[in-house]
Design an enzyme around this catalytic site. Structure first.
Site, PDB file in Angstrom:
ATOM      1  N   CYS A 294     104.380  96.062 -97.691  1.00 13.72           N
ATOM      2  CA  CYS A 294     103.149  96.638 -97.486  1.00 13.72           C
ATOM      3  C   CYS A 294     102.643  97.233 -96.382  1.00 13.72           C
ATOM      4  CB  CYS A 294     102.136  95.893 -98.167  1.00 13.72           C
ATOM      5  SG  CYS A 294     102.478  94.645 -99.653  1.00 13.72           S
TER       6      CYS A 294
ATOM      7  N   THR B 246      85.250  81.219 -86.488  1.00 10.89           N
ATOM      8  CA  THR B 246      84.445  82.222 -86.804  1.00 10.89           C
ATOM      9  C   THR B 246      85.031  83.465 -86.350  1.00 10.89           C
ATOM     10  OG1 THR B 246      82.527  80.980 -86.973  1.00 10.89           O
ATOM     11  CG2 THR B 246      81.886  83.064 -86.947  1.00 10.89           C
TER      12      THR B 246
ATOM     13  N   SER C 266      82.447  90.481 -89.291  1.00 11.54           N
ATOM     14  CA  SER C 266      82.622  92.166 -89.966  1.00 11.54           C
ATOM     15  C   SER C 266      83.138  92.789 -88.813  1.00 11.54           C
ATOM     16  CB  SER C 266      81.233  92.585 -89.906  1.00 11.54           C
ATOM     17  OG  SER C 266      80.504  91.659 -90.765  1.00 11.54           O
TER      18      SER C 266
ATOM     19  N   HIS D  32      78.221  95.815 -81.975  1.00  9.42           N
ATOM     20  CA  HIS D  32      76.918  96.428 -82.283  1.00  9.42           C
ATOM     21  C   HIS D  32      76.491  97.081 -81.343  1.00  9.42           C
ATOM     22  CE1 HIS D  32      76.755  94.075 -86.251  1.00  9.42           C
ATOM     23  NE2 HIS D  32      77.114  93.141 -85.664  1.00  9.42           N
TER      24      HIS D  32
ATOM     25  N   VAL E   4      88.756  67.741 -79.377  1.00 10.24           N
ATOM     26  CA  VAL E   4      87.932  66.762 -78.591  1.00 10.24           C
ATOM     27  C   VAL E   4      87.186  65.980 -79.305  1.00 10.24           C
ATOM     28  CG1 VAL E   4      86.150  66.725 -77.107  1.00 10.24           C
ATOM     29  CG2 VAL E   4      87.929  68.432 -76.890  1.00 10.24           C
TER      30      VAL E   4
ATOM     31  N   ILE F 211      82.703  94.050 -85.895  1.00  9.06           N
ATOM     32  CA  ILE F 211      81.725  95.192 -85.439  1.00  9.06           C
ATOM     33  C   ILE F 211      81.233  95.147 -84.021  1.00  9.06           C
ATOM     34  CG2 ILE F 211      79.419  96.565 -85.615  1.00  9.06           C
ATOM     35  CD1 ILE F 211      80.027  95.830 -88.721  1.00  9.06           C
TER      36      ILE F 211
ATOM     37  N   CYS G 229     106.815  89.096 -98.206  1.00  3.59           N
ATOM     38  CA  CYS G 229     107.276  88.654 -97.202  1.00  3.59           C
ATOM     39  C   CYS G 229     106.817  87.250 -96.923  1.00  3.59           C
ATOM     40  CB  CYS G 229     106.337  89.392 -95.923  1.00  3.59           C
ATOM     41  SG  CYS G 229     104.747  89.173 -95.673  1.00  3.59           S
TER      42      CYS G 229
END
Ligand SMILES: Cc1cc2nc3c(=O)[nH]c(=O)nc-3n(C[C@H](O)[C@H](O)[C@H](O)COP(=O)(O)OP(=O)(O)OC[C@H]3O[C@@H](n4cnc5c(N)ncnc54)[C@H](O)[C@@H]3O)c2cc1C
Length: 485
Positions: free
Chosen positions: A408, A45, A50, A54, A177, A52, A446
């Site tokens: 790019c 995750t 996002s 917070h 694990v 951020i 690439c």
């Protein structure tokens, strides 16, 4: 089963929580091992959120996630400065469209004031539009939190990995694990396919699998609901829709579909919030993306979705308590959970690490300062960020910096080699460290060059190079020599 060396402490999972905890523990005279089943750190995750930091007003008063996110936010400026990680305090808006939502803003403001969050205020829709001209004219009021910021979560996790290794933390990547060993009610180590590792303390920082690990240890007590969040990402060339993080007023389920710049100059739109089909369900869906296209323009009506270049999804590890579970087991001595680290876990990470250090100390681990601790890490050389003078000097030192492989994002061969020297072994490892493949063509140009460089530098056949480990092969085999004749 081969029994390996004994460590003082084993951490399961090399996301932001595992790596930051390892770094904090590396200040002390301890043998530390981090075990990660992904081919690289930042495989879960921590790479799909996002991004951020917070401000800390959103979680209810009295919740652990509220307290730790507020403390985490305060730690980031110094941490990112020391580790040379991109972090910008750009501030956040929460937009209200009606009276009910204005009342939600009042409640969030009260939380913010009670937590002593600097500069938090409610401003009118007109004032907000003066700051963010693209904001919908239907927005009536905005909660403004100037201490919210954006970070590059991959670079953060890689920096924590590099710096903790510099401070003698061991990592086993690509190692799952599969069991936790115990005797007489105390943890003795962990089991993996490559052998058994011994330790008196095991920290569970396994993200969406933290419930499984807690069961393995005989502790249980973690009941995760996996909630998927999908995103769209815009091209950097599209320009900024907003210079701040802009949320709608939150619902009970999530903070809603937001619009925010990234530290690299893309714009993120999302996330959705729907129960995932499994713990590996990171696919984006037509329905999810349609939902973003319907809801994001309520904040910014002029969004041009033709500028989108990619999509991704991340998985929230939401415990049924709706809070983090950071505690030592009362049943199994030495087993410690950092489980259910849902949002705002990235923000809270520095404070989660502090809390885990307090816990291991309370549980009897001796924390004696080590002889040396190297706090700093120098960030990467990025050709795109240099002046023409500096580019010429870099090329003089090593001509590979003059050979652009990703057009790019202007990433040179020298930077790809640097990423490999820092630990990248896959094309994603290079992409998340140096952005080769993050631009408009998404690796079309690439990709083959990065495979070639990985194969050469790591001395492995091109067919063995993967996107992110396991079976994620890019080339399936060599073509028959006579085929093209
Ligand atoms: C859609 C979305 C948006 C979010 N937005 C934000 C945000 O803007 N700000 C914020 O503060 N937070 C946000 N979050 C939350 C934040 O991303 C997480 O709280 C944080 O990344 C969790 O880190 P972690 O280290 O606990 O988990 P992970 O990063 O998932 O790390 C766990 C690691 O454990 C490994 N692992 C699992 N099982 C095993 C095993 N058996 N053996 C070895 N290794 C194992 C995994 O491979 C993984 O790498 C968001 C989350 C989502 C899903």
């Amino acid at each position: 089963m081969v029994i390996k060396k004994k460590y003082d402490i084993i951490i399961i999972g090399a996301g932001v929580v595992g790596t930051i905890t390892a770094r904090e523990l590396s200040r002390y005279d301890l043998d530390i091992l981090v075990i990660e089943k992904g081919a690289d750190v930042c495989s879960g995750t921590s790479k799909a959120n996002s991004a951020i930091i917070h401000a800390g007003y959103a979680a209810p008063m009295g919740s652990l996630k509220g307290e730790l996110s507020h403390r985490g936010n305060k730690a980031y400026l110094k941490l990112c400065d020391t580790l040379d990680v991109p972090f910008k305090r750009i501030g956040s808006f929460v937009a209200a469209f009606d009276t009910e939502q204005e009342q939600t803003l009042d409640a969030l403001l009260k939380n913010g004031i009670d937590r002593d969050i600097e500069g938090i205020e409610i401003i009118t829709g007109e004032e907000a539009r003066r700051l963010e001209p693209g904001l919908s004219d239907k927005v009536r009021a905005v909660l403004h939190a100037p201490t919210a910021g954006i970070i590059n979560p991959f670079i953060l996790t890689f920096a924590l990995y590099e710096n903790s290794r510099q401070n003698a933390v061991h990592y086993h990547l690509g190692t799952e694990v599969t069991g936790i060993t115990r005797t007489k009610g105390a943890v003795t180590g962990v089991v993996t396919a490559s052998g058994e590792y011994k330790a008196d303390f095991v920290i569970n920082a396994a993200g969406v699998y933290s419930d499984t690990i807690s069961e393995m240890a005989g502790e249980g007590g973690v009941n995760l609901n996996i909630v998927k969040g999908e995103y769209f990402v815009s091209d950097i060339a599209m320009g900024l829709t907003t210079s701040r993080i802009v949320f709608p007023a939150p619902s009970k389920l999530s903070k809603g579909i937001l619009v925010t710049p990234t530290t690299d100059g893309n714009i993120l739109f999302g996330p959705t919030a729907h129960v995932a089909e499994s713990k590996e369900d990171t696919a984006t869906t037509q329905e999810g993306l349609a939902e973003i296209m319907e809801k994001a323009p309520r904040l910014f009506p002029d969004i041009n979705f033709r500028g989108m270049i990619t999509q991704y999804a991340g998985l929230r590890a939401k415990d049924k308590s709706d809070d983090f579970i950071i505690a030592a087991s009362k049943k199994i001595k030495g087993f410690i959970n950092a489980a259910g680290i849902q949002s705002p876990g990235l923000t809270a990470a520095p404070a989660i690490a502090d809390r885990l250090l307090e816990i291991v100390k309370e549980e009897g681990l001796s924390l004696k300062k080590g002889e040396t601790f190297y706090p700093a890490r120098k960030g990467a050389l990025r050709i795109i960020e240099l002046s023409p003078h500096e580019i010429a000097a870099a090329i003089k030192k090593d001509p590979a910096y003059g050979h652009i492989v990703c057009r790019c994002e202007s990433v040179s061969e020298g930077e790809v080699i640097d990423a490999i020297n820092e630990g990248a072994t896959t094309t994603d490892g290079v992409k998340f460290r140096r952005r080769a493949g993050s631009g408009r063509c998404q690796g079309g140009f690439c990709g083959p060059r990065v495979v070639d460089i990985l194969s050469r530098e790591l001395d492995m056949p091109m067919e063995a190079v993967t996107k992110n480990g396991g079976e994620s092969k890019i080339l399936l085999g060599r073509m028959n020599k006579g085929w093209h004749k």
